[in-house]
Enzyme design. Structure first.
Site, short mmCIF file in Angstrom:
data_model
loop_
_atom_site.label_atom_id
_atom_site.label_comp_id
_atom_site.label_asym_id
_atom_site.label_seq_id
_atom_site.Cartn_x
_atom_site.Cartn_y
_atom_site.Cartn_z
N GLU A 171 -5.64 -8.18 -1.35
CA GLU A 171 -6.29 -8.00 -0.05
C GLU A 171 -7.73 -7.62 -0.28
O GLU A 171 -8.03 -6.73 -1.09
CB GLU A 171 -5.65 -6.85 0.75
CG GLU A 171 -4.41 -7.21 1.49
CD GLU A 171 -3.94 -6.10 2.43
OE1 GLU A 171 -4.78 -5.46 3.09
OE2 GLU A 171 -2.72 -5.89 2.49
N GLU A 227 0.83 -1.21 0.00
CA GLU A 227 0.00 0.00 0.00
C GLU A 227 0.87 1.26 0.00
O GLU A 227 0.74 2.13 0.86
CB GLU A 227 -0.94 0.00 1.21
CG GLU A 227 -1.95 -1.13 1.16
CD GLU A 227 -3.01 -1.08 2.24
OE1 GLU A 227 -2.73 -0.52 3.32
OE2 GLU A 227 -4.12 -1.59 2.03
#
Ligand code: BG6
Length: 480
Positions: free
Chosen positions: A379, A185
């Site tokens: 995810e 991320e």
């Protein structure tokens, strides 16, 4: 279960995802050094505490609890856990390597053999069952020493330390790992700089220059990793990893549409534009000017970035975000880490994360339209409170519903023409929440008897979703 007509491609990579700091425990074992997660207190205030002025990045057991220290003890129980992943039929398992197991302080010249040997054992165990590891090189696990001594990714020197780290792991695991991702991320640095970039911001106005300079260092580091990966493991694929939350305009007021577009570009696309296309996007020049950002770029950086772009985009998807240029406090979407306003068409999880499966189809289409590289949902999942019934069962139908709707959305996107490599649902086994340090925010197919007050036997139990996901994988996504 319901049967769907749409098909997932042959060889689709079904699996689950975790991160070292949220599940391994053994925080001192094998000569591991301290990382950011080790000094993160448990509880909803953890990020605030870590970012508060004067925080010393030390452990204060008299004041706080530290759930990541033992986590779910994967360090000692990896064989049992991997056997359960295999029983579900995982094709891949996304995990991260803790930088501090390999270079305990981050700036040593030689890697730590104990740490390298631990991941050898994990990879061998996965291969025993035919599960391919998908490895994140850096998942919110920066060595504390690099934070304290160098100011995290503000410092150019950290690029050299990272280079040493990636060379060590590529050389060691070149025959064991063929899917890699650089920074977890990466774009979250804008909202949580401490986790991804290794430094705190105390005033909003001070955030821009250090954040974007740190990003530049990570872009250079990412390109170095891509280059090294291609040289050392030519048959591997290496991706970036972004947090993607499509931004909707609250209404058709052009002011709001423009605002949503800007937020989308800065948050969702900026990092991916650089890592996939190999150059700073045109829109960022004006943003840099308006925020007084002047990057220090060394000779050769831009060429390196241009020549070493990623093979695929890995991304997390939990929620969409709705934006309005001027919003009142009442309109704000409570709990959404990404701010924005409440979307009247969506329900939210117990933690306020708005649930939007169509948003995943939108995300896949937007990303593929823009980049035309393979995508990988690495995810996605529902953090919820689970109850163990008296007979020991855990009937998490709400999780099954959430996952079914998101998997259906992926099937639609594939039909739309998107090239999707795989799906690894987040927290396939219960673990410590990154944002709140809670065990009670559970994502897993496998329940772990561990609680917010630190109690629990660490026993593993299969939830209802365990059997459901096993059938999903066995039918290659046809039976949902
Ligand atoms: C992502 C992170 O942001 O979301 C994970 O990559 C994290 O590390 C996951 O655990 C879910 O967030 P949380 O705060 O519920 O654990």
């Amino acid at each position: 279960m319901t049967k769907i007509e749409k098909k997932f491609p042959e060889g689709f990579l079904w699996g689950g995802a975790t991160a070292a700091n949220q599940m391994e425990g053994g925080f001192h074992e094998g000569s591991k050094g301290l990382n950011i997660a080790d000094v993160l207190p448990g509880g909803k205030e953890r990020l605030k505490i870590l970012q508060s002025p004067g925080f010393d990045f030390e452990i204060h057991k008299e004041k706080y609890s530290y759930p990541n220290h033992e986590a779910i003890d994967f360090y000692h129980r990896y064989k049992e856990d991997i056997a359960l992943f295999a029983e579900m039929g995982f094709k891949v398992y996304r995990m991260s390597i803790a930088w501090t197991r390999i270079f305990p302080k981050g700036d040593e010249l030689e890697p730590n053999e104990d740490g390298l040997a631990f991941y050898d054992r994990v990879f061998d165990e996965l291969h025993k069952y035919g599960i391919e590891p998908v490895v994140t090189i850096s998942h919110y696990e920066m060595p504390v020493n690099l934070v304290k001594e160098y100011g995290g990714w503000r410092s150019r020197e950290v690029v050299t330390f990272f280079e040493r780290y990636v060379n060590a792991i590529f050389n060691r695991y070149k025959n064991k790992v063929k899917y890699w991702m650089t920074f977890n991320e990466i774009n979250s640095g804008l909202i949580m700089p401490i986790m991804g970039l290794g430094f705190a911001i105390h005033q909003e106005e001070d955030k821009y220059q250090p954040t974007f300079q740190a990003y530049h260092h990570q872009f250079v580091a990412s390109s170095i990793a891509v280059k090294a990966c291609r040289e050392i493991i030519p048959n591997a694929q290496i991706g970036c990893m972004i947090l993607y939350a499509p931004v909707y305009s609250y209404d058709c007021n052009p002011e709001n549409v423009m605002y949503a577009l800007q937020e989308d570009r800065i948050f969702n696309y900026f990092c991916a534009d650089v890592q996939v296309r190999g150059e700073y996007p045109a829109f960022i020049k004006r943003y840099f000017k308006e925020h007084n950002i002047e990057l220090e770029i060394q000779e050769g950086d831009l060429e390196l970035m241009k020549e070493n772009t990623v093979d695929y985009i890995g991304f997390s998807y939990y929620m969409s975000r709705t934006e309005k240029k001027v919003k009142t406090a009442e309109e704000a979407a409570q709990g959404n880490i990404l701010s924005g306003v409440k979307n009247p068409f969506l329900k939210a999880s117990d933690w306020g994360w708005e649930i939007d499966p169509i948003g995943l189809r939108i995300s896949l289409n937007e990303l593929y339209d823009r980049y035309q590289v393979p995508l990988f949902v690495v995810e996605n999942g529902l953090g919820a409170i689970d109850k163990v019934e008296e007979d020991g069962t855990i009937n998490d139908d709400y999780r099954i519903d959430y996952l079914r709707d998101h998997i259906k959305a992926m099937a639609e996107a594939i039909e739309d023409g998107v090239e999707l490599m795989g799906y690894t649902s987040w927290g396939c086994i219960d673990l410590v929440s990154a944002s709140t340090g809670e065990f009670s925010k559970r994502y897993g197919f496998i329940y772990v008897d561990k609680h917010d007050d630190g109690s629990g036997t660490l026993e593993r139990k299969k939830k209802k979703s365990f059997y459901w996901y096993k059938d999903v994988i066995a039918s290659n996504g046809e039976m949902l």
